[in-house]
Design a protein around this motif. Structure first.
Motif, PDB file in Angstrom:
ATOM      1  N   SER A 127       6.545   5.577  13.499  1.00  9.95           N
ATOM      2  CA  SER A 127       8.029   4.608  13.273  1.00  9.95           C
ATOM      3  C   SER A 127       9.106   5.319  14.926  1.00  9.95           C
ATOM      4  O   SER A 127      10.207   4.118  14.406  1.00  9.95           O
ATOM      5  CB  SER A 127       8.065   5.493  11.978  1.00  9.95           C
ATOM      6  N   TYR A 176       6.518   3.499   9.414  1.00  2.00           N
ATOM      7  CA  TYR A 176       4.783   3.991   9.158  1.00  2.00           C
ATOM      8  C   TYR A 176       4.959   4.822   8.070  1.00  2.00           C
ATOM      9  O   TYR A 176       5.997   5.619   8.335  1.00  2.00           O
ATOM     10  CB  TYR A 176       4.431   4.210  10.062  1.00  2.00           C
ATOM     11  N   HIS A 177       3.834   5.028   7.307  1.00  2.19           N
ATOM     12  CA  HIS A 177       3.871   6.573   6.114  1.00  2.19           C
ATOM     13  C   HIS A 177       2.466   7.190   6.626  1.00  2.19           C
ATOM     14  O   HIS A 177       1.763   6.212   7.592  1.00  2.19           O
ATOM     15  CB  HIS A 177       3.835   5.950   4.905  1.00  2.19           C
ATOM     16  N   GLY A 178       2.494   8.281   5.907  1.00  3.66           N
ATOM     17  CA  GLY A 178       1.537   8.982   5.961  1.00  3.66           C
ATOM     18  C   GLY A 178       1.026   9.377   7.582  1.00  3.66           C
ATOM     19  O   GLY A 178       1.674  10.199   8.029  1.00  3.66           O
ATOM     20  N   LYS A 179      -0.638   9.274   7.913  1.00  4.52           N
ATOM     21  CA  LYS A 179      -0.782  10.260   8.967  1.00  4.52           C
ATOM     22  C   LYS A 179      -0.313   8.702  10.916  1.00  4.52           C
ATOM     23  O   LYS A 179      -0.176   9.875  11.882  1.00  4.52           O
ATOM     24  CB  LYS A 179      -2.224  10.222   9.120  1.00  4.52           C
ATOM     25  N   TRP A 180      -0.125   7.827  10.232  1.00 14.26           N
ATOM     26  CA  TRP A 180       1.171   7.218  11.003  1.00 14.26           C
ATOM     27  C   TRP A 180       2.105   6.829  11.578  1.00 14.26           C
ATOM     28  O   TRP A 180       2.515   6.310  12.045  1.00 14.26           O
ATOM     29  CB  TRP A 180       0.636   5.668  11.010  1.00 14.26           C
ATOM     30  N   ARG A 181       2.681   7.707   9.928  1.00 13.59           N
ATOM     31  CA  ARG A 181       4.092   8.018  10.252  1.00 13.59           C
ATOM     32  C   ARG A 181       4.974   8.094  11.751  1.00 13.59           C
ATOM     33  O   ARG A 181       5.554   7.995  11.999  1.00 13.59           O
ATOM     34  CB  ARG A 181       4.445   9.496   9.847  1.00 13.59           C
ATOM     35  N   SER A 195      12.085   4.251  11.401  1.00  9.37           N
ATOM     36  CA  SER A 195      12.451   5.925  10.491  1.00  9.37           C
ATOM     37  C   SER A 195      13.403   4.938   9.115  1.00  9.37           C
ATOM     38  O   SER A 195      14.648   4.643   9.599  1.00  9.37           O
ATOM     39  CB  SER A 195      12.740   7.183  10.543  1.00  9.37           C
ATOM     40  N   SER A 204       0.522  -0.989  -0.391  1.00  7.97           N
ATOM     41  CA  SER A 204       0.191   0.002  -0.027  1.00  7.97           C
ATOM     42  C   SER A 204       0.831   0.608   0.082  1.00  7.97           C
ATOM     43  O   SER A 204       0.486   1.734  -0.575  1.00  7.97           O
ATOM     44  CB  SER A 204      -0.710  -0.384   1.291  1.00  7.97           C
ATOM     45  N   THR A 205       1.622   1.047   0.734  1.00 10.95           N
ATOM     46  CA  THR A 205       2.356   2.206   1.338  1.00 10.95           C
ATOM     47  C   THR A 205       4.172   2.420   0.388  1.00 10.95           C
ATOM     48  O   THR A 205       5.144   2.755   0.097  1.00 10.95           O
ATOM     49  CB  THR A 205       2.624   2.814   2.165  1.00 10.95           C
ATOM     50  N   TYR A 226      -1.569  -4.691   7.784  1.00 10.35           N
ATOM     51  CA  TYR A 226      -2.206  -4.026   8.176  1.00 10.35           C
ATOM     52  C   TYR A 226      -3.911  -4.313   9.323  1.00 10.35           C
ATOM     53  O   TYR A 226      -3.870  -5.577   8.508  1.00 10.35           O
ATOM     54  CB  TYR A 226      -3.545  -3.621   7.300  1.00 10.35           C
TER      55      TYR A 226
END
Ligand code: FMN
Length: 185
Positions: free
Chosen positions: A148, A140-145, A157, A11-12, A59
């Motif tokens: 990390s 983690y990417h996006g709003k869950w960054r 990271s 997904s990311t 996920y």
């Protein structure tokens, strides 16, 4: 030369990096690799390959929905074709590897193990021995960054980083070197 299926869902982008490394390594060793990003309606025949790599990001502890839907479709297809049999007799000429990339922010690798086991089952049901389960850290990417840097695995990271991918390449070589009916063809 083996026919290698490199089937993954990402997904990311983390799992795609791993899948790309698998493809590059196996290709460089002279094997024929089909790389497919899983979608719910992808056309793929698992039984057409000698070696299958099957991977996903994690996920809510499980593989991505499109890959789960694909696994469900494939299970139904192979049951209808009589290829999934009671007792799941072993196919001597095929092997599989399943892997998950995961953040482990709450409970570490325990969050990823259900994904590895889930993916292993479609191969196991077909009698394809699962030689290895790999659990690879992925930021983690996006709003869950923010996860990390604050989860149970510490600061993840940038993972999978170059060293992670170098290790993937070594593990792929290890699988391809395994002595057995597949490589003795
Ligand atoms: C919506 C979302 C849900 C996630 N859920 C989990 C989870 O339950 N357990 C875990 O260990 N990591 C979880 N992660 C982290 C991802 O598994 C990790 O970043 C993975 O490498 C993503 O793979 P991809 O980039 O190929 O999609 C989640 C990430 C996202 C974006």
């Amino acid at each position: 030369m083996m026919r290698v299926l490199n089937l993954y869902f990402s997904s990311t982008g983390n799992t795609k990096k791993v899948a790309d490394q698998i493809a590059a390594t196996a290709t460089s060793l002279g094997h024929q690799v089909d790389t497919i990003r899983a979608t719910a309606h992808a056309e793929v025949d698992l039984l057409a390959y000698d070696l299958i790599f099957l991977g996903s990001g994690v996920y809510e502890w499980l593989p991505g929905k499109p890959l789960r839907t694909l696994c469900s479709r494939l299970r139904q297809k192979y049951v209808a074709q009589g290829e999934i049999k009671p007792g799941a007799p072993c196919r001597q000429d095929k092997i599989g590897v399943v892997y998950a990339t995961y953040g482990g922010g709450h409970t570490g690798v325990n969050e990823a193990i259900p994904t590895g086991k889930y993916l292993g089952q479609i191969l196991d049901h077909l009698g394809i021995p699962v030689m290895a389960e790999w659990y690879l850290v992925g930021e983690y990417h996006g709003k869950w960054r923010g996860f990390s840097a604050m989860g149970r695995l510490g600061d993840i990271s940038g993972r999978p980083n170059d060293e992670d991918l170098r290790q993937v390449a070594e593990m792929v070589k290890g699988i391809l070197q395994v002595q057995g009916p597949v490589v003795s063809r």
